[in-house]
Design an enzyme around this catalytic site. Structure first.
Site, PDB file in Angstrom:
ATOM      1  CG  MET A 121      16.384  -4.351 -36.938  1.00  0.00           C
ATOM      2  SD  MET A 121      15.429  -5.900 -36.842  1.00  0.00           S
ATOM      3  CE  MET A 121      14.139  -5.428 -35.693  1.00  0.00           C
ATOM      4  N   GLY A 122      17.673  -2.033 -39.883  1.00  0.00           N
ATOM      5  CA  GLY A 122      18.868  -2.145 -40.720  1.00  0.00           C
ATOM      6  C   GLY A 122      19.853  -1.027 -40.450  1.00  0.00           C
ATOM      7  CD1 TRP A 161      20.595   0.316 -33.208  1.00  0.00           C
ATOM      8  CD2 TRP A 161      20.134  -1.801 -33.718  1.00  0.00           C
ATOM      9  NE1 TRP A 161      21.034  -0.467 -32.158  1.00  0.00           N
ATOM     10  CE2 TRP A 161      20.754  -1.767 -32.447  1.00  0.00           C
ATOM     11  CE3 TRP A 161      19.740  -3.041 -34.237  1.00  0.00           C
ATOM     12  CZ2 TRP A 161      21.000  -2.920 -31.707  1.00  0.00           C
ATOM     13  CZ3 TRP A 161      19.976  -4.186 -33.496  1.00  0.00           C
ATOM     14  CH2 TRP A 161      20.613  -4.116 -32.248  1.00  0.00           C
ATOM     15  CG  HIS A 162      21.863  -4.543 -37.269  1.00  0.00           C
ATOM     16  ND1 HIS A 162      20.518  -4.743 -37.506  1.00  0.00           N
ATOM     17  CD2 HIS A 162      22.209  -5.410 -36.278  1.00  0.00           C
ATOM     18  CE1 HIS A 162      20.081  -5.696 -36.700  1.00  0.00           C
ATOM     19  NE2 HIS A 162      21.074  -6.117 -35.953  1.00  0.00           N
ATOM     20  N   GLY A 163      23.985  -0.602 -38.642  1.00  0.00           N
ATOM     21  CA  GLY A 163      25.123   0.133 -39.194  1.00  0.00           C
ATOM     22  C   GLY A 163      24.765   0.775 -40.521  1.00  0.00           C
TER      23      GLY A 163
END
Length: 398
Positions: A325-326, A328-330
């Site tokens: 998830m981290g 995925w954000h960038g």
């Protein structure tokens, strides 16, 4: 050609009202004008991805064709013997465009990938979810027009909420009864009104009026100060009201179209622990990650007996989940730390809940302890948003 980002401009809402009126009248009288819905969807997609963003529009068309080929290709080959490698390859190829878009700025001096477009993440989640449900046998057939409508459903295309194909199809294929549709319209008007309050009043207050001033004061003082704490809370409120406002618009417009898109937020700041928070915050995303990554990873580790302890398996599952998830954000240190932070928080939460269960007769439970739990969770979450904001990078490393 006019170009607008969804739910950002008053003109966009005027055009929405005009475009949705025939759909409302049709549904009130028991008819769904599919051809008209297709035309309206195309026009609003053109409004979002046309004009100066025509390259994004071209990328979107190419992406949809690519994902459709993967979905139909896997649907055709899934029953063959030893088809697990086909499934794995299909999933990898399905997420590949998103991975390229995410790493391109790091590899190309901050320049965006030419295959990127607004909402690529949410379309990828929809496509990958379909592929996984085809493998599980939940989706047995896919109609071309239905899957295109599902992927390109314009009210949610840019930032969700993330719907599931079968749930969407159930709404799309039928016309709600008049009394049910009137109830949907009632909810839709309330959500749209609340969205205006959230996005154009509260998010404006916190994000446009307050945040720049507090940011300047925090930077002027340098290092840690009370202004950094003020920034943390102000940013958290801006983040919530802006995104929750957008989500309310998307859900409200969906309801007008007779599609009951799932809600994205459920009073997240009254959560009693971090697990409760993730059951309330950006719910369609957290449930997607839970169902398609966490549960499948845990099942795989248990099946292969990679770890003996179920607790250890859960901990590794959460760590993997929030790291993904981290990323995925960038691909920046603060997004990755944000993911690690939540992984540690949720593992500690699990530890506390197990301890609490074993000693429930000794641990008091009343309104005060509930209020304390909400207060602690709120601050744990707000600090994670401070990390997420990247402000600490500006404060200490710029």
């Amino acid at each position: 050609m006019l170009n607008m980002q969804p739910y950002q401009d008053p003109t966009y809402f005027v055009l929405l009202a005009i475009g949705l009126l025939p759909i409302m009248v049709g549904l009130l009288y028991g008819r769904r004008f599919r051809v008209y819905e297709t035309i309206i969807s195309f026009l609003f997609l053109l409004l979002t991805f046309g004009g100066v963003k025509w390259q994004q529009g071209v990328a979107l068309i190419g992406y949809i064709i690519f994902e459709l080929l993967l979905i139909y290709g896997y649907l055709a080959y899934r029953k063959r013997k030893n088809a697990s490698w086909i499934f794995n390859l299909t999933v990898i190829l399905s997420i590949l465009p998103l991975v390229i878009v995410k790493i391109a700025p790091v590899m190309n001096n901050g320049r965006e990938s030419i295959i990127g477009f607004l909402g690529i993440s949410y379309l990828t989640f929809k496509a990958v979810g379909m592929i996984m449900e085809i493998r599980d046998g939940i989706i047995k057939e896919v109609g071309l027009s239905e899957v295109v409508h599902f992927l390109l459903f314009f009210p949610t295309i840019s930032s969700g909420p993330i719907d599931r194909y079968r749930r969407f199809l159930g709404d799309y294929k039928k016309v709600p009864a008049r009394d049910k549709y009137l109830a949907l319209l009632d909810k839709a008007m309330w959500y749209i009104f609340l969205g205006f309050v959230y996005k154009f009043l509260l998010a404006y207050l916190f994000g446009v009026v307050m945040l720049p001033k507090i940011s300047a004061l925090a930077l002027a003082h340098g290092g840690w100060s009370w202004w950094v704490i003020a920034y943390m809370y102000t940013y958290s409120m801006d983040l919530f009201f802006d995104f929750a406002g957008y989500s309310l618009f998307a859900v409200g417009i969906s309801y007008i179209m007779g599609i009951q898109t799932p809600m994205n937020f459920n009073k997240p700041f009254i959560a009693k622990n971090i697990k409760d928070f993730w059951n309330r915050w950006h719910m369609t995303l957290s449930f997607w990650f839970r169902d398609y990554i966490y549960m499948r990873l845990v099942f795989f580790m248990m099946k292969k007996k990679l770890l003996k302890s179920r607790i250890a398996i859960a901990n590794v599952g959460y760590l993997t989940l929030f790291l993904i998830m981290g990323f995925w954000h960038g691909v920046t240190w603060y997004y990755i730390v944000y993911g690690l932070y939540h992984a540690v928080a949720i593992n500690l939460c699990d530890m506390w809940l197990r301890f609490k269960k074993r000693h429930k007769e000794k641990i008091p439970h009343n309104k005060f302890t509930e209020a304390l739990a909400i207060f602690i969770t709120f601050n744990v979450v707000c600090f994670s948003f401070l990390i997420f904001s990247g402000f600490l990078n500006t404060l200490f490393f710029a």
